[in-house]
Design a protein around this motif. Structure first.
Motif, short mmCIF file in Angstrom:
data_model
loop_
_atom_site.label_atom_id
_atom_site.label_comp_id
_atom_site.label_asym_id
_atom_site.label_seq_id
_atom_site.Cartn_x
_atom_site.Cartn_y
_atom_site.Cartn_z
N GLU A 22 0.76 -1.00 0.12
CA GLU A 22 -0.27 0.00 0.19
C GLU A 22 0.91 1.23 -0.22
OE1 GLU A 22 -1.80 -0.97 3.44
OE2 GLU A 22 -3.38 -1.93 2.56
N GLU A 23 0.34 2.48 -0.41
CA GLU A 23 1.02 3.58 -0.49
C GLU A 23 1.55 4.03 0.79
OE1 GLU A 23 -0.78 7.22 -1.62
OE2 GLU A 23 -2.91 6.37 -1.25
N PHE A 81 6.30 0.23 8.99
CA PHE A 81 6.82 1.67 9.55
C PHE A 81 6.33 1.75 10.96
CE2 PHE A 81 5.93 1.82 4.84
CZ PHE A 81 7.62 1.94 4.77
N GLN A 82 6.91 1.15 11.99
CA GLN A 82 6.63 1.69 13.11
C GLN A 82 7.26 2.88 13.59
OE1 GLN A 82 8.37 -0.57 16.45
NE2 GLN A 82 9.42 -1.98 15.06
N VAL A 83 7.14 3.44 14.87
CA VAL A 83 7.85 4.65 15.16
C VAL A 83 8.69 4.11 16.53
CG1 VAL A 83 7.77 6.95 16.23
CG2 VAL A 83 6.63 6.37 14.26
N ASN A 84 9.90 4.33 16.77
CA ASN A 84 10.54 4.14 17.87
C ASN A 84 11.08 5.27 18.38
OD1 ASN A 84 10.26 1.17 17.50
ND2 ASN A 84 11.69 1.18 16.06
N GLY A 85 10.51 5.84 19.69
CA GLY A 85 11.24 6.79 20.30
C GLY A 85 12.23 6.27 21.56
N VAL A 86 13.55 6.30 21.04
CA VAL A 86 14.50 5.80 21.91
C VAL A 86 14.74 6.30 23.30
CG1 VAL A 86 16.70 4.64 22.23
CG2 VAL A 86 15.41 4.40 20.05
N SER A 87 14.56 7.86 23.01
CA SER A 87 15.22 8.69 24.31
C SER A 87 14.40 10.07 24.23
CB SER A 87 16.78 8.79 24.04
OG SER A 87 17.04 9.65 23.34
N GLU A 88 14.60 10.60 25.34
CA GLU A 88 13.76 12.22 25.31
C GLU A 88 14.29 12.92 24.52
OE1 GLU A 88 11.18 14.05 28.11
OE2 GLU A 88 11.91 11.86 28.01
N ALA A 89 15.66 12.63 24.01
CA ALA A 89 16.30 13.67 23.03
C ALA A 89 15.49 13.65 21.69
CB ALA A 89 17.60 13.36 22.70
N ALA A 110 1.87 3.37 6.53
CA ALA A 110 1.25 3.03 5.41
C ALA A 110 -0.35 3.25 5.52
CB ALA A 110 1.25 1.21 5.56
N SER A 111 -0.81 3.42 4.39
CA SER A 111 -2.13 3.85 4.16
C SER A 111 -3.18 2.57 4.48
CB SER A 111 -2.67 4.25 2.73
OG SER A 111 -2.32 3.01 1.81
N GLY A 112 -4.18 2.68 5.10
CA GLY A 112 -4.94 1.48 5.62
C GLY A 112 -4.77 1.26 7.11
N ILE A 361 -6.12 5.95 7.81
CA ILE A 361 -4.99 6.84 7.27
C ILE A 361 -5.03 6.42 5.73
CG2 ILE A 361 -2.67 7.06 6.70
CD1 ILE A 361 -1.96 6.35 9.63
N SER A 362 -5.36 7.48 4.77
CA SER A 362 -5.39 7.46 3.58
C SER A 362 -4.39 8.27 2.84
CB SER A 362 -6.66 7.91 3.05
OG SER A 362 -7.00 9.19 3.35
N GLY A 363 -4.29 8.57 1.76
CA GLY A 363 -3.21 9.20 0.98
C GLY A 363 -3.60 10.80 1.30
N ASN A 364 -4.53 11.18 1.76
CA ASN A 364 -5.06 12.66 2.11
C ASN A 364 -4.74 12.91 3.35
OD1 ASN A 364 -5.90 13.18 -0.59
ND2 ASN A 364 -8.16 12.35 -0.20
N THR A 365 -4.39 11.81 4.39
CA THR A 365 -4.25 12.18 5.66
C THR A 365 -2.98 13.09 6.09
OG1 THR A 365 -5.50 10.12 6.26
CG2 THR A 365 -4.09 11.16 8.25
#
Length: 578
Positions: A22-23, A81-89, A110-112, A361-365
């Motif tokens: 997906e896009e 595409f997960q998000v990993n925030g490792v530290s406060e920085a 990813a869309s969807g 989430i779609s392409g316009n989001t």
């Protein structure tokens, strides 16, 4: 209260995820931590468990996307595409209205995508009295071990308490103390030729024989376990020394043995052994010795002759962790920092998103918000101790004074801690070998002072500790560790409780005994994530005091405290541990 919002765009990593054709969509990521809600009172100090003014920050943030329009289940697979925030920085931190907002921009999803799992941990705080020790850090802030594959699939994600000792191997200090006592037990008096009367183990002199059986803790049924902490060993040897000092015997061989014992008995332990087993992070009652007929051996696990706990079962308290399983709101417009900076609560942030129920989430989001806040993923035990009478009877019926500061509470031990699955609920099936016991020796009242067993009416200040969610319908053992600072030794259930040594009173929290506060979410369960279980204990006797911690998995524990339970609700909008 910890809140997460996303106005989606790219700081992601797709490695290890299922193929996704997906896009992708670039969006901003916003999440917020609010201190306007009431925060939990401390088991240590308010700054450790967070009060209204102290926020410890967030680390190890993981936000995992799914295409599920509803609650994410163990069988669901994440999207890329997960998000990993490792530290406060990694965070652009903004403060407004006593709240903390964090903003990620340019993240990719990813869309969807329709829902997210989110996990985070509070930043650890070092023990101010022992900042250099890793054991002290984990004992102070807690420790949870995460098992996860690179994609954070729910079916592969687990959490468990970290054991203080990784296995049941014998600590070197414990072996040294066993050898120290063995050397005394094998004392032989000087003299020409062999005489069994000069050997302590085989002497027929009644007084010396009685001291030998007492020293090696032998009964008609064999050798019982003996408390093996450095303080107990020193007290045990000191008691022998005092008895030998006034003993008289009538024959030369017996006198030779008595002289050798007096010369061989020393209660001055090597300085390197003082403070064991606290020196390796364990409660004193976990240090156990037993005479095997020729020597003292160290018992580190449950056997038919030693009904004690495996020392690897003792674990650090749960650390402060966060969890959310949430659907999303979306917007085709960017919800930028100027909008959330002016917000005073989470509802006002969510009002900026035009797509609500079933949003995807779609392409316009351009912006996305998690509807649900991150909540506390762990539970809290709040312990209150009722005041008691002026004296308590021991196992021999002897009255022991409960004067001011005679019996400080030095630790709480909580059983029923099993591995958890992705949503911080108990994992099934599980092996009994995986059961752990929280050992929390930072038990103070809300002002940071030691809690003492007190006489009179009423209830003392409470102490709190963090634990994991327990199984439905199962009772949970709880143990109070106290120190005998009275003016006398007294007899407990399994031996003498010497002055200056620690002892243990056991109770069980039954989920059916809750007196108030039960909800559909907590009914029939002792501990529930994001909830506090308030327990009041009453000590009416010392006759069931243990000097060695019993096997907490046995159904035949001798209960020494009366327990009343109630549950205090904590809601997603008011994340409360108190």
């Amino acid at each position: 209260m910890l809140l997460v919002a996303m106005s989606l765009n790219g700081c992601s990593d797709s490695a290890g995820y299922d193929d996704n054709t997906e896009e992708t969509v670039a969006v901003d990521l916003l999440f917020s931590v609010s201190s306007t809600a009431q925060q939990p009172s401390s088991r240590l100090t308010p700054s450790v468990i967070q009060d209204n003014t102290a926020f410890r920050g967030l680390q190890n943030l993981h936000v995992i996307p799914f295409g599920v329009k509803g609650k994410i289940a163990a069988t669901d697979n994440p999207k890329a595409f997960q998000v990993n925030g490792v530290s406060e920085a990694n965070y652009d931190r903004r403060e407004n209205h006593n709240s903390w907002f964090y903003y990620y921009d340019n993240c990719i999803f990813a869309s969807g995508t329709s829902s997210f799992l989110a996990y985070g941990r509070a930043v650890p705080m070092p023990d101010p009295d022992n900042e250099e020790s890793e054991i002290a850090l984990k004992a102070y802030s807690g420790s949870i071990v995460t098992g996860v594959d690179p994609t954070w699939k729910p079916s592969e994600t687990t959490f468990r308490l970290e054991s203080i000792r990784p296995d049941n191997s014998i600590p070197a200090q414990g072996q040294y103390l066993a050898d120290f006592l063995t050397n005394i037990a094998n004392t032989v008096g000087e003299g020409s030729g062999y005489s069994s009367e000069r050997v302590w183990a085989t002497t027929s002199e009644a007084s010396l024989k009685a001291l030998y059986l007492s020293f090696t803790n032998q009964t008609n049924e064999g050798a019982d376990v003996l408390a093996g902490s450095s303080s107990n060993v020193a007290a045990h040897v000191k008691a022998l020394k005092q008895q030998l000092s006034t003993l008289t015997v009538s024959t030369p061989d017996h006198q030779a043995l008595l002289d050798a014992l007096r010369a061989n008995v020393s209660d001055d332990l090597d300085a390197a052994l003082l403070g064991y087993p606290a020196s390796v992070g364990l409660p004193d009652g976990a240090a156990v010795l037993r005479w095997d007929g020729a020597k003292f051996i160290v018992e580190t696990q449950t056997t038919t002759l030693a009904k004690v706990n495996n020392i690897s079962r003792y674990a650090y308290p749960a650390e402060l962790c966060y969890y959310a399983n949430s659907q999303i709101y979306t917007s085709n417009s960017e919800v930028g920092s100027e909008k959330y900076a002016a917000a005073t609560n989470w509802s006002s942030v969510l009002s900026n998103y035009e797509y609500k129920a079933g949003a995807t989430i779609s392409g316009n989001t351009r912006s996305v918000a998690l509807i649900e806040p991150l909540q506390y993923a762990v539970a809290c035990l709040k312990l209150n101790v009722k005041n008691t009478s002026a004296t308590l009877n021991d196992a021999n019926g002897t009255a022991v004074s409960v004067a001011v500061q005679n019996f400080p509470m030095t630790a709480i031990i909580v059983g029923g801690q099993v591995p958890l699955q992705y949503d911080f609920t108990p994992q099934t099936p599980y092996s009994e070998l995986e059961t752990r016991f929280v050992y929390d020796h930072h038990v103070k009242d809300n002002t940071g002072n030691t809690i003492f067993l007190t006489t009179g009416s009423g209830v003392t200040e409470s102490a709190s500790t963090l634990v994991l969610q327990s199984f439905d319908g199962e009772s949970v053992p709880i143990v109070l560790e106290l120190t005998n600072n009275s003016d006398k030794d007294f007899m407990g259930l399994n031996g003498v409780i010497y002055r200056g040594t620690k002892f243990y009173l056991v109770g069980k929290i039954n989920p059916d005994d809750a007196t108030s506060g039960q909800t559909e979410s907590t009914e029939g369960r002792v501990f529930t994530q994001d909830y506090t279980t308030s327990v009041t204990v009453k000590i009416e006797s010392l006759e069931k005091a243990y000097n060695v911690l019993p096997d907490l998995l046995t159904p035949r524990l001798e209960v020494g405290v009366e327990i009343a339970s109630k549950w205090i609700q904590s809601t997603p909008s008011d994340v409360l541990l108190e």
